[in-house]
Design an enzyme around this catalytic site. Structure first.
Site, short mmCIF file in Angstrom:
data_model
loop_
_atom_site.label_atom_id
_atom_site.label_comp_id
_atom_site.label_asym_id
_atom_site.label_seq_id
_atom_site.Cartn_x
_atom_site.Cartn_y
_atom_site.Cartn_z
N TRP A 103 47.90 51.31 43.54
CA TRP A 103 48.14 50.22 42.60
C TRP A 103 49.25 50.55 41.59
O TRP A 103 50.01 49.67 41.20
CB TRP A 103 46.84 49.83 41.89
CG TRP A 103 45.76 49.55 42.89
CD1 TRP A 103 44.58 50.21 43.05
CD2 TRP A 103 45.79 48.56 43.94
NE1 TRP A 103 43.87 49.69 44.11
CE2 TRP A 103 44.58 48.68 44.66
CE3 TRP A 103 46.71 47.58 44.31
CZ2 TRP A 103 44.29 47.86 45.76
CZ3 TRP A 103 46.42 46.77 45.40
CH2 TRP A 103 45.23 46.90 46.10
N ASP A 172 46.32 49.48 33.49
CA ASP A 172 45.57 48.67 34.43
C ASP A 172 44.16 49.26 34.47
O ASP A 172 43.95 50.35 34.98
CB ASP A 172 46.24 48.74 35.80
CG ASP A 172 45.45 48.02 36.90
OD1 ASP A 172 44.32 47.56 36.63
OD2 ASP A 172 45.96 47.95 38.03
N LYS A 196 35.34 43.69 39.56
CA LYS A 196 34.70 45.01 39.66
C LYS A 196 33.55 45.10 38.66
O LYS A 196 32.39 45.19 39.05
CB LYS A 196 35.71 46.12 39.36
CG LYS A 196 37.09 45.95 39.96
CD LYS A 196 37.14 46.25 41.43
CE LYS A 196 38.59 46.26 41.92
NZ LYS A 196 38.71 46.57 43.35
#
Length: 361
Positions: A103, A172, A196
């Site tokens: 990511w 992030d 999540k």
């Protein structure tokens, strides 16, 4: 309660059962209105109250200072890969990135479209088994911000402590937001996809310091400018109403549980059980180095891909679902987010013991 599996999926992920029950009622008839939550106007007083409560709970649980805006956006965390540099970087300016997994690598690619990117650290050559220690990278004085991914779902690594730097810190936190305590005021911008620890897919949370709202170049498209959404209370266009509503329910659940301090204690206990099993013999091989281990995503391998496939199939057959590793790396991965119950970890550890005895490598 209906029979449910233990859902180790990395996302969309497990949600508190009481949240699912409440949502199932409200999606049919919300607050006695005779219509479901997903039918209610986002301009109605009922839904505005939903938005306000979700923001207030998030501020309370995270300890977000008054000089920060909370935004409920769409486009997933992946849209933030370009929105961050689009708003905070610009031609002739530089940003520093730490490459600790898939990511961050994707974010680096997007940032290069908007300015100079300095990758101060990368663990790609060692298959992203660790995050850096503070002495392994430097941030140049010209850098507009330092960007990192706090928890790496695919490789099972996380920053045990956040960097102390003079520049703006951007993170992030899609896969570990609200899982542990930290000081929000050390960051200029935090973002997280909901699916999540926060709720269902569809909404992305952005927490941004107010002074950064004026950094976007004049050429920034209206919908991609953080200031647009900050000025309109995340109501510039129709927000992802159902996802925001469920986030609010999850935050209520977390508050009732005792908040972030309480869930962090639970998370550390769950992860410790699983890592202890991995470490007790050489049968299961953890991917992440111990100092960089994630509390949310526990990654490990067995001796062969064939043995891993058998492990995953047999686990699934007894209700231990979602243990297959990411398609890019293989192996096994147990995602044990906030709402994942301790008893599921206990059952997995017991299965691991039994599987090892029945399948000597």
């Amino acid at each position: 309660m209906v029979e449910r599996v233990f859902n180790f999926s990395p996302g969309p992920a497990v949600l508190p059962y009481e949240v699912l029950e409440q949502a199932s009622r409200d999606v049919v008839n919300f607050q006695g209105l005779g219509m479901g939550l997903i039918e209610v106007s986002h301009r109605s007083k009922q839904f505005i109250a939903v938005m306000d409560e979700a923001e207030a709970l998030l501020r309370e649980l995270m300890g977000i200072p008054d000089n920060y805006k909370v935004l409920f956006l769409q486009g997933g965390a992946s849209s933030q890969f370009f929105m961050v540099p689009m708003n905070l970087l610009g031609p002739g300016k530089k940003a520093t990135y730490l490459n600790t997994g898939t990511w961050s690598k994707k974010a680096i690619k997007e940032a290069k479209l908007f300015g100079e990117v300095e990758v101060a650290y990368s663990s790609e050559e060692i298959k992203f088994v660790r995050v850096p220690t503070p002495d392994e990278y430097t941030v140049s004085a010209e850098s507009e911000y330092l960007y990192l991914v706090s928890n790496n779902t695919i490789y099972g690594t996380a920053f045990p402590e956040f960097p102390v730097v003079d520049t703006i810190l951007v993170s992030d936190m899609s896969s570990d937001i609200l899982s542990r305590q930290f000081d929000v005021s050390r960051f200029g911008l935090i973002f997280a996809g909901a699916q999540k620890n926060l709720g269902p897919a569809g909404v992305t949370i952005v927490v941004i310091r107010e002074d950064l709202l004026d950094r976007a170049p004049a050429t920034t498209p209206t919908m991609l400018n953080y200031k647009t959404h900050a000025e309109k209370g995340s109501m510039f266009n129709t927000p992802p109403c159902f996802a925001v509503y469920v986030v609010g329910l999850v935050l209520k659940w977390l508050k009732k549980l005792g908040g972030v301090a309480a869930i962090e204690k639970i998370n550390r206990e769950k992860a410790a059980l699983l890592y202890a099993k991995i470490d007790e013999s050489g049968y299961y091989r953890g991917h992440a180095e111990p100092a960089s281990r994630s509390l949310m995503n526990v990654t490990f391998n067995l001796a062969t891909p064939e043995l891993e496939a058998k492990f995953i199939a047999e686990a699934t057959a007894i209700g231990l679902n979602g243990l297959k590793g990411h398609r890019s790396v293989g192996g096994c991965r147990a995602s044990i987010y906030n709402a994942f119950p301790r008893e599921g970890v206990v059952k997995l550890v017991e299965f691991m013991r039994q599987f090892e005895l029945a399948n000597p490598a």
